[in-house]
Structures are given as C-alpha cells and as structure tokens.
Design an enzyme around this catalytic site. Structure first.
Site, PDB file in Angstrom:
ATOM      1  N   LYS A  61       2.372  64.358  21.817  1.00 45.57           N
ATOM      2  CA  LYS A  61       1.491  63.760  20.973  1.00 45.57           C
ATOM      3  C   LYS A  61       0.566  64.692  20.163  1.00 45.57           C
ATOM      4  O   LYS A  61      -0.623  65.620  21.257  1.00 45.57           O
ATOM      5  CB  LYS A  61       0.629  63.060  22.017  1.00 45.57           C
ATOM      6  CG  LYS A  61      -0.525  61.756  21.591  1.00 45.57           C
ATOM      7  CD  LYS A  61      -2.558  61.851  22.124  1.00 45.57           C
ATOM      8  CE  LYS A  61      -2.858  62.685  22.378  1.00 45.57           C
ATOM      9  NZ  LYS A  61      -3.801  63.376  21.461  1.00 45.57           N
TER      10      LYS A  61
ATOM     11  N   GLU B 256      -1.226  75.445  28.845  1.00 47.22           N
ATOM     12  CA  GLU B 256      -1.867  76.409  27.337  1.00 47.22           C
ATOM     13  C   GLU B 256      -3.718  76.404  27.704  1.00 47.22           C
ATOM     14  O   GLU B 256      -3.592  75.342  26.620  1.00 47.22           O
ATOM     15  CB  GLU B 256      -1.173  77.274  26.354  1.00 47.22           C
ATOM     16  CG  GLU B 256      -1.533  78.729  26.320  1.00 47.22           C
ATOM     17  CD  GLU B 256      -2.296  78.519  24.813  1.00 47.22           C
ATOM     18  OE1 GLU B 256      -3.538  78.420  25.353  1.00 47.22           O
ATOM     19  OE2 GLU B 256      -2.123  78.372  23.825  1.00 47.22           O
TER      20      GLU B 256
ATOM     21  N   CYS C  62      -7.948  80.200  20.493  1.00 50.98           N
ATOM     22  CA  CYS C  62      -7.350  80.284  22.325  1.00 50.98           C
ATOM     23  C   CYS C  62      -7.539  81.281  22.426  1.00 50.98           C
ATOM     24  O   CYS C  62      -8.086  81.927  23.933  1.00 50.98           O
ATOM     25  CB  CYS C  62      -6.145  79.508  22.867  1.00 50.98           C
ATOM     26  SG  CYS C  62      -5.273  79.516  22.139  1.00 50.98           S
TER      27      CYS C  62
ATOM     28  N   GLU D  23     -16.389  79.313  26.665  1.00 51.23           N
ATOM     29  CA  GLU D  23     -15.818  79.602  25.175  1.00 51.23           C
ATOM     30  C   GLU D  23     -16.657  78.929  23.837  1.00 51.23           C
ATOM     31  O   GLU D  23     -16.797  77.136  24.373  1.00 51.23           O
ATOM     32  CB  GLU D  23     -13.809  78.446  25.682  1.00 51.23           C
ATOM     33  CG  GLU D  23     -12.874  78.408  24.633  1.00 51.23           C
ATOM     34  CD  GLU D  23     -12.164  78.494  24.975  1.00 51.23           C
ATOM     35  OE1 GLU D  23     -12.060  76.874  24.936  1.00 51.23           O
ATOM     36  OE2 GLU D  23     -11.271  78.814  24.439  1.00 51.23           O
TER      37      GLU D  23
END
Ligand code: NAI
Ligand code: MG
Length: 493
Positions: free
Chosen positions: A195, A268, A302, A399
């Site tokens: 996906k 992750e 990331c 983040e």
C-alpha cells in the site's frame, strides 16, 4: 581601468542561474488508475477514487482508486493463491524476475524520476541521482540472494518464506520504500500486498506496469492504493507479516492491532537524529554534511540530522558558515535541475512544520531563514535554523519532518552522548571529528541504529537500516533485511 573591473563589494556579488527544467514529456499519465490485483488493473469495489496532485503546483495529476476493505481482501486472497507456485520455483527462477524488475528500473529511470518529482515534490536531481539508482540497486542486491537462501544463514535450519506480506509505505521516498519492501520479500519467496502513501501513489502504479511487463506470475505483487483506512484494512487482513514505514503514532496502532494475532511485524518509524560536530572536525566538510543531513528531500527523512550538536569552541565559526551556505540553497521548482530544496509533500505536512516552527519561536529559540522567493502556488517552506534551543523545546524533541534544524551546543563528549540520546527516538546519528578513536567511542554509546562518521545520509542495499526505541524494530537492507521475510522453524514442508 582597474576601477572598471573591481568588484563593488561582496554583498552585490550574486550568482545568476539559468533555469534548467527537466522535460515531463517522458511521463504518460492515465486519467485514472485502478487497483493492481492478480496481475491486472481493476476498478475498486468500493467505487471510490481520489485525486493525486503535484505539490509544487497543486495541479491534479490523475484519479486513483481507493481500496476498501473488500478490495484489500481480494488482493490478499490473490497473494495467498499465488504463494505455492511462487515458493515452488527454484530460487534461480525467482531471481530472474527480480533482476528483470531491477533492469527495467534502470532502463526507465528517467521516466520514474520525473514522475517521482511530479507527484512528491522532491528535487529532480535527488530522484534522478539517489531514489532511482538506489531502488534499482535494492532489487539487484536481493535478486542475488534468491538462490542462496540455504547458505545465507550458516548454522541455522534452511529458511522458508513466511507467506503473504502486507507492506505499508510512506510518501517521502515512494519508489525507494517500495523497493526496500518488495525486493527482500520477493527474493525470499513471499507474495505481497503493497500500500503506497495516499499523496504519492503514481510511481508504485508505474512499477505495477513494470511488474506486468516482467511477467511476474499474477498475484505475486498486488498494489492497493488509498489512505489510512486502506492501510488499516491491510493490517487486519489475513496476512502473515506486516512491514510498515511511517509515523510512530501509526506504528504504535499497528503494534496494538497485530498483538496476539501471530502476524510478524517490522516497524520503521520516526527519528530525531543528532549530527554531532566536535571542535577538531573539518568544518567545511561538516557544513556540507549538516546541510545534506537536514535539507535533503526537504527534511522529509526519517534519519534526517534534525538536531545539530556543536562543541562550544566551534559554534560561532560553524554557525557563520552554515548561514552562508543557506544563502546559496536554491528553493523552488523541483523539476529544475538546479533546485536543492523542492516542495513540501502536502498541505498537511506544511501545516505540521509551520506549527512546530511557531512553537520554537514561542518557546524562545531564535530563528534564522535566508531570504528567498517562494513560488506562489504549491507548498513551500524556507530552509530554517534555530539557535538558543533547549532540550525541552518541542523543536528539540519532536520530529518536524521538514527543512528545519535545531542547534544545540555541548562541551564534552559525555555531554554530547547524553544530549544525543535524550530523545524517544533512536534511528541514526552523525559524528564529525578527526579522531578515529572518538568515532568508535561515540558509536558505542549512541543509541541509534545507524551512526555515520564524517558523512551523513549514506545508503547501500548491503547495509542494514533500522531503529531503537520509538524509531521501531527490525532491519531493512543486507542479510538482516531478509530475515523478517523468512522463518527458521526447521520444518520441511
Ligand atoms: P502516516 O504514518 O500516517 O503514513 C504512513 C503510511 O501509513 C501511509 O501509507 C498511510 O496511508 C498509512 N497509514 C496511515 N494511517 C494508518 C493506519 N491507521 N493503519 C495502517 N496504515 C496507515 O504518516 P503521515 O500522517 O503521512 O505523516 C505524519 C508524520 O509521520 C510526519 O510528519 C513524520 O513526522 C512521520 N513520518 C515518518 C516517516 C518515516 O519515514 N519514518 C514517513 C512518513 C511520515
Ligand atoms: Mg497520518
């Protein structure tokens, strides 16, 4: 004569750039893309479609199917039905298909790169020089393992594939993340339902065409487009494994949903990496590493070096150099080959960045942004530095996933380690110093899956990548990346 050629002062010495736009002629878009199930594109049973846009212009590119629960179920059934034949092939035969995908990605690299940039907003020089070559390299690398699985893990029982893998990927590296997921899964003999993210489905759908042309047996790879609901349906479907890359928030939800189901899981997730510059570091190289670390892909990375930790004696010198370097970054049209910083991927992501930057100002950090003209349409954010950042500030903890660097100082290596590790995340870190022994000392103490020394954002398919703590678990890349797609239970069936 001398006064005619003498410069009038450094402040007026500007670079003139000629635009160098990449042509989009190579990309042929359909008006509508169905779901890729059992080797064919099909209309969604949900009856729902969504529009995917170019974030640099806000122009619509195509309509894409939104897979509902029933569509996901059909895709998973197709993947299940394909397992026996796919697993039954000799590894060398499976390898041929994976090598074919790798070669096609190389052949059509320019087309893929242009489409990646159109749909995601990243600079063409990055999609051309990083995303596509690395995606192809992952397929090549894992293709090489397909016929060597019995020898890959000495001393352990011969591994077998786990079955059907559900794979959910984000929008920051759409093709590369598809490669990280598909290549090891296929080489290990699994079938998959992938996906893509809702803002960047188009390169995955072009990859579906490549998979058709490579004549993979139908059902081995299925691609279902849609947003979080579609991803949730895939997590709940009868798959044997979920591999997810994305936000920590969704990663936690997936962990809860899969607990007790027997489904294997790798996550992750986010990061808040420290890029640590010691006083003995080669400063000019460090500046390039810091800039690349946070402004590569607009900071939608990331493992971005989003916290710069600078040893006090070089703080002033480094800050001056960073500010100078920021002035030279080209922000704008991602299809221009000169562009360094492209468009923010979506309005939602832009709003998140704006909100966190506002919190940095409110909490008392000092902001620096270079003067630059931003296009009128599309989603943009200026490269940004914050100084006077304290460890409790949200911009030091959360983040941001944008072109925003938080700068913190330290005095001793011990303090650097403590500050670097003072985050819920643990994905990556960077160390800049002349001293090899210090690099090793730091690498042992940094709680990060990857530690780069005197470089940053280096990727290679042979090297495992993944995190600690809220950055997730499991590794992708290298032999480590094959393991989550294999079972070693010793049975022979
Ligand atoms: P997200 O985690 O919501 O999206 C990532 C993928 O998960 C997409 O394919 C999305 O459709 C899917 N998804 C969303 N909700 C789901 C659910 N409940 N079940 C299953 N799949 C689901 O990330 P989002 O909202 O796009 O970005 C939010 C923040 O997450 C970013 O600002 C960034 O901080 C972080 N992020 C981190 C990434 C990484 O590479 N580690 C990638 C993308 C986002
Ligand atoms: Mg989300």
């Amino acid at each position: 004569m001398a006064d005619q050629i003498e410069p009038t002062g450094t402040e007026t010495a500007t670079w003139e750039y000629a635009r160098a736009p990449e042509s989009t002629d190579i990309v042929r878009l359909d008006d509508r893309y169905g779901l890729f199930i059992n080797g064919e594109f099909a209309e969604p049973k949900s009856g729902r479609w969504f529009t995917t846009i170019n974030p640099a212009t806000e122009e619509p590119l195509a309509e894409v199917a939104e897979a509902g629960t029933e569509d996901v179920a059909v895709a998973v059934e197709a993947a299940r039905a394909a397992t026996d034949a796919w697993q039954g092939l000799p590894g060398s035969e499976r390898a041929k298909y994976v090598f074919r995908i790798a070669r096609q990605l190389q052949e059509r690299a320019r087309e893929f790169a242009v489409l990646e940039t159109m749909n995601g907003g990243k600079p063409i020089k990055e999609s051309r020089d990083v995303d596509l070559p690395l995606a192809a390299a992952h397929f090549f690398y894992y293709a090489g393992w397909a016929d060597k699985l019995a020898y890959a893990f000495p001393g352990r029982p011969t591994p077998r594939p786990v079955g059907v893998a559900g794979q959910i990927i984000p929008w920051n590296f759409p093709m590369l993340m598809a490669a990280w997921k598909l290549a090891p899964a296929l080489a290990a003999g699994n079938t998959v339902v992938l996906k893509p993210a809702e803002t960047t489905p188009l390169t995955a759908l072009l990859l579906a065409q490549v998979i058709q042309e490579a004549e993979l047996p139908p059902g081995v790879v299925n691609i279902v487009t849609g947003a979080g609901e579609t991803g949730g349906a895939l997590v709940d479907a009868p798959v044997d494994k979920i591999a997810f890359t994305g936000s920590t928030e969704v990663g936690k939800a997936i962990r809860r949903a899969t607990a007790g189901t027997g489904k294997r899981l790798t996550l992750e997730l986010g990061g808040k990496a420290a890029n640590i510059v010691f006083e003995d570091a080669p400063l000019d190289q460090a500046v390039e590493g810091v800039i690349n670390g946070i402004f590569f892909n607009q900071g939608h990375v990331c493992c971005a070096g989003s916290r710069l930790l600078v040893q006090e004696p070089v703080f002033d010198a480094l800050l001056t150099k960073l500010k100078d370097r920021l002035q030279t970054l080209r922000v704008g049209d991602p299809l221009d080959k000169n562009t360094d910083v492209g468009a923010i991927n979506s309005r939602a992501q832009l709003e998140k960045i704006e909100e966190l930057v506002a919190s940095g100002i409110d909490e008392g950090a000092e902001i620096y942004q270079p003067a630059c003209d931003l296009p009128e349409r599309g989603f943009w954010f200026r490269p940004t530095l914050f100084t006077g950042v304290s460890q409790s500030h949200r911009i030091a903890q959360e983040e941001i996933f944008g072109p925003v660097l938080s700068i913190i100082t330290f005095r001793t290596p011990e303090e650097a380690v403590e500050k670097a590790n003072n985050t819920p995340y643990g994905l990556s870190a960077g160390v800049w110093t002349e001293k090899g022994s210090r690099i090793l000392w730091m690498a042992q103490r940094l709680r990060a899956g990857v530690v780069w020394a005197n470089t940053f954002n280096r990727f290679d398919p042979t090297s495992p990548f993944g995190g600690y703590k809220e950055s997730g678990f499991g590794r992708e890349g290298g032999l480590h990346g094959l393991e989550p797609y294999l079972t070693f239970d010793g049975s022979t069936s």
